[in-house]
Design an enzyme around this catalytic site. Structure first.
Site, short mmCIF file in Angstrom:
data_model
loop_
_atom_site.label_atom_id
_atom_site.label_comp_id
_atom_site.label_asym_id
_atom_site.label_seq_id
_atom_site.Cartn_x
_atom_site.Cartn_y
_atom_site.Cartn_z
N GLU A 264 0.79 -1.24 -0.01
CA GLU A 264 0.07 -0.13 0.01
C GLU A 264 0.80 1.07 -0.08
O GLU A 264 0.50 2.23 -0.74
CB GLU A 264 -1.04 -0.09 1.11
CG GLU A 264 -1.94 0.80 1.18
CD GLU A 264 -2.97 0.65 2.54
OE1 GLU A 264 -3.09 1.68 3.25
OE2 GLU A 264 -3.16 -0.54 2.65
N ASP A 265 1.92 1.26 0.80
CA ASP A 265 2.69 2.43 1.20
C ASP A 265 4.15 2.51 0.60
O ASP A 265 4.97 3.42 0.68
CB ASP A 265 2.71 3.00 2.49
CG ASP A 265 1.30 2.85 3.05
OD1 ASP A 265 0.35 3.44 2.21
OD2 ASP A 265 1.02 2.85 4.29
#
Length: 184
Positions: A59-60
């Protein structure tokens, strides 16, 4: 610590090396490590703990699912993927999707990781709220009301974990932060 958990912690530390926790100077890796510790404390299997340590990499960071499969195997990669939000979607849509996934049959292991993740986040929110007061909500794209909706919904969706200490702590923190009158 098993080799798998050690490798996952080291991988996550490199992947998140340049990141800080929202609105602070705390290195981001503190969050995945706390998630891993919470999962280990609840007796989760090593693959679940590893996925908890890696839960924000897809996600990051620039990490790909293929890298996770190669380094940690398909089960860990699938758990991380199941805990990841689609960053391109609007906030409300992403959060509603997370809640729906929890309510409609994700695995117990995914629920464990999500619970540990959200407990870590709520601990930070509660600590920062005590210091910053209502100014805390300026850090978020959505304020107190929307965050309250999200976290209350998570507590409800995670109810199958109600016998776990981390669920009980999460539920209590959500009530303390969102269900009591605003202080100050």
């Amino acid at each position: 610590m098993t080799s798998l958990i050690h490798r996952a912690a080291a991988f996550a530390a490199v992947a998140h090396a340049s990141q800080k926790r929202k609105g602070s100077e705390t290195p981001y890796i503190a969050h995945p490590c706390e998630v891993g510790i919470l999962l280990k404390g609840e007796g989760a299997e090593d693959e679940v703990v590893a996925a908890g340590l890696l839960h924000d990499t897809l996600e990051d960071t620039a990490v790909t699912r293929e890298e996770l499969v190669k380094s940690f195997g398909p089960r860990v990669a699938a758990l991380v993927e199941a805990c990841s939000e689609e960053k391109g979607a609007p906030w409300q849509e992403r959060k509603a999707h997370t809640i729906e996934a929890l309510e409609t049959g994700c695995s117990y292991e995914v629920m464990l990781i999500v619970c540990a993740d959200k407990l870590s986040n709520m601990r930070s929110i509660a600590e920062d709220l005590a210091v910053l007061g209502e100014a805390l909500w300026e850090r978020f794209f959505r304020g107190r009301a929307e965050q309250g909706w999200y976290y209350r919904s998570l507590v409800e969706a995670l109810r199958p974990l109600a016998d776990l200490d981390m669920y009980q702590e999460l539920s209590g923190l959500v009530a303390d932060v969102f269900d009591k009158e605003k202080k100050g």
